[in-house]
Scaffold this motif. Sequence first.
Motif, short mmCIF file in Angstrom:
data_model
loop_
_atom_site.label_atom_id
_atom_site.label_comp_id
_atom_site.label_asym_id
_atom_site.label_seq_id
_atom_site.Cartn_x
_atom_site.Cartn_y
_atom_site.Cartn_z
N GLY A 137 3.80 32.38 -10.83
CA GLY A 137 2.41 32.05 -11.14
C GLY A 137 1.98 30.77 -10.46
N ALA A 138 0.81 30.80 -9.81
CA ALA A 138 0.30 29.64 -9.08
C ALA A 138 -1.02 29.15 -9.65
CB ALA A 138 0.14 29.97 -7.59
N GLY A 139 -1.19 29.32 -10.96
CA GLY A 139 -2.36 28.74 -11.61
C GLY A 139 -2.13 27.27 -11.93
N PHE A 140 -2.89 26.74 -12.88
CA PHE A 140 -2.75 25.33 -13.22
C PHE A 140 -1.32 24.97 -13.58
CE2 PHE A 140 -7.42 24.73 -14.79
CZ PHE A 140 -7.83 24.64 -13.48
N GLY A 167 -3.04 32.55 -3.09
CA GLY A 167 -3.42 31.20 -3.48
C GLY A 167 -3.62 31.10 -4.97
N SER A 168 -4.22 30.01 -5.40
CA SER A 168 -4.43 29.70 -6.82
C SER A 168 -5.88 29.98 -7.20
CB SER A 168 -4.09 28.23 -7.08
OG SER A 168 -4.34 27.89 -8.43
N LEU A 169 -6.08 30.70 -8.30
CA LEU A 169 -7.42 30.97 -8.80
C LEU A 169 -7.82 29.88 -9.78
CD1 LEU A 169 -9.89 32.81 -9.00
CD2 LEU A 169 -8.71 34.06 -10.82
N ASP A 170 -8.86 29.12 -9.44
CA ASP A 170 -9.38 28.06 -10.30
C ASP A 170 -10.41 28.68 -11.25
OD1 ASP A 170 -10.32 25.77 -11.47
OD2 ASP A 170 -11.05 24.84 -9.62
N ARG A 171 -9.94 29.16 -12.39
CA ARG A 171 -10.80 29.92 -13.29
C ARG A 171 -12.00 29.14 -13.83
NH1 ARG A 171 -8.33 34.82 -14.40
NH2 ARG A 171 -6.12 34.89 -13.83
N PRO A 172 -11.91 27.82 -14.07
CA PRO A 172 -13.09 27.11 -14.56
C PRO A 172 -14.29 27.13 -13.61
CG PRO A 172 -11.13 25.84 -15.06
CD PRO A 172 -10.69 26.97 -14.17
N VAL A 173 -14.07 27.50 -12.36
CA VAL A 173 -15.17 27.58 -11.40
C VAL A 173 -15.91 28.91 -11.51
CG1 VAL A 173 -15.70 27.63 -8.91
CG2 VAL A 173 -14.08 25.96 -9.79
N LEU A 174 -15.31 29.91 -12.13
CA LEU A 174 -15.88 31.26 -12.11
C LEU A 174 -17.27 31.36 -12.75
CD1 LEU A 174 -12.65 33.35 -12.74
CD2 LEU A 174 -13.88 33.00 -10.58
N ALA A 227 -13.30 29.09 -5.54
CA ALA A 227 -12.44 29.29 -6.70
C ALA A 227 -11.04 29.74 -6.31
CB ALA A 227 -13.06 30.33 -7.64
N LEU A 228 -10.83 30.01 -5.04
CA LEU A 228 -9.53 30.46 -4.56
C LEU A 228 -8.93 29.37 -3.67
CD1 LEU A 228 -10.45 34.16 -3.75
CD2 LEU A 228 -8.93 33.38 -5.58
N VAL A 229 -7.90 28.72 -4.16
CA VAL A 229 -7.32 27.57 -3.48
C VAL A 229 -6.12 28.04 -2.65
CG1 VAL A 229 -6.29 25.29 -3.77
CG2 VAL A 229 -8.03 26.10 -5.40
N PRO A 230 -6.18 27.91 -1.32
CA PRO A 230 -5.06 28.37 -0.49
C PRO A 230 -3.88 27.39 -0.58
CG PRO A 230 -6.77 27.39 0.87
CD PRO A 230 -7.30 27.40 -0.53
N VAL A 231 -2.82 27.80 -1.25
CA VAL A 231 -1.70 26.89 -1.48
C VAL A 231 -0.43 27.27 -0.72
CG1 VAL A 231 -2.53 26.13 -3.73
CG2 VAL A 231 -1.03 28.13 -3.58
N ARG A 232 -0.39 28.48 -0.16
CA ARG A 232 0.82 28.87 0.56
C ARG A 232 1.22 27.84 1.63
NH1 ARG A 232 3.41 33.78 2.50
NH2 ARG A 232 1.81 35.09 1.53
N PRO A 233 0.29 27.36 2.49
CA PRO A 233 0.69 26.41 3.54
C PRO A 233 1.33 25.15 2.99
CG PRO A 233 -1.49 27.29 4.01
CD PRO A 233 -1.15 27.71 2.62
#
Length: 405
Positions: free
Chosen positions: A9-12, A37-44, A57-63
């Motif tokens: 899981g890559a959420g908060f 990536g990570s879904l920033d749910r408070p932005v939805l 709302a989708l934070v690219p974290v793989r790199p």
Amino acid sequence: MKKQVVIVGAGFAGLRMFYRLQQQKNIEITLVEPRDGSLDRPVLPEVAFAGKSLHHALVPVRPIVERHGANYIQRSVEGIDAAKNALLFENGERLSYDYLMLAVGAHKDYDAIPGFREYGFSVCDDTEAPRLATAVRAFRGGPVIVGAAKSVWGNRVVVPNLAAPCEGPIGEIVFMLDRELRRRGLREASTITAFSPGAMFFDDVGPKVHAAIEPMLKTRGIEVVVAKELAAIERDRVRFVDGSSIESAFTIVIPPYVGNRAIAASGLGDERGFIPTDETMRHLDHENIFAAGDGTALSMPKLGHIAIAQADIAAAALVRALTGNGVVPPYRPEVFCIMNQGGADATLILSDTLFGGTRDITMSGPLAHAMKWAFDSYYFYTRGHMPPDRANGVLEFFIEHGLGR
């Protein structure tokens, strides 16, 4: 030989655990996440009501995960073989671990609501929020019903028994929709009714917060009905378990929460599939499994703020298990959120009365909105980092100087 630590899981909670652990020299980390990536749910809600792009709302974290020397696997976990310390993927593939950190979130069970797929809308994920945005743009007025379906929890871990996992999003929806309808000249042609399955709307906060929020709802002409357990959504109305119904041309709901399906299928959850842990976030039955966030039974209500606190505890507990060093923070849950109201307004809520505390504070206006904007921007542009701990001092300053009510 380095210990293999797998974070699911890559959420908060998942990213917080990753950033807390990535400097440990004696482990190799693999982060498993079905998205890229990570879904920033408070932005939805802003995607649904304020025209914000889903991109934000989708934070690219793989790199950045790979830059830290960790592995990123974009796959869904189908199950966990805890006896053999392995994740299970489709086609029988397996990934072994020495320690497992679960940040799987909760499953939003839309299909538990008769009529949702035909007539209902929601804001809980990156599929439903854009769908809701399209419906908002097409809406031309009429009765609107907004509320949370009742969730049922397990009994292995003692927590407050809330009928709804979190009603902050309901507040955001009604306030932001009210503003949008006024902007478009449709508010007089519409009614907005919020329903709660609990005996009280916002039953995870205390009387001072209620005293601040209730006049806001009244001023905007938003009616609230309580003790209403959702039974079905129909084309022109919402029906409740008590036999009553309310006319609706536009129905927006938070579905019931159940535990992650892979957890439930693996026998690692409680009666509802939520992960039972102690207050160090260690699984009650497996010493090498830790968990944090909405997927845990201990997390109540289901809030990002609580997920972050649990992630800090889980990471510290793992470090102590690996090294024998470090201090595991105590678990001290509190309700903290910033409820967007549209435009430049928001309401900050800080309350620990649900857990026996005395804090019960709100702060409304542009400053609260600026704090939410700053948090969301920081999280996005730093690729999933939380604001520095010293930022908490800013909040404490406003509390101590009486800017909260």
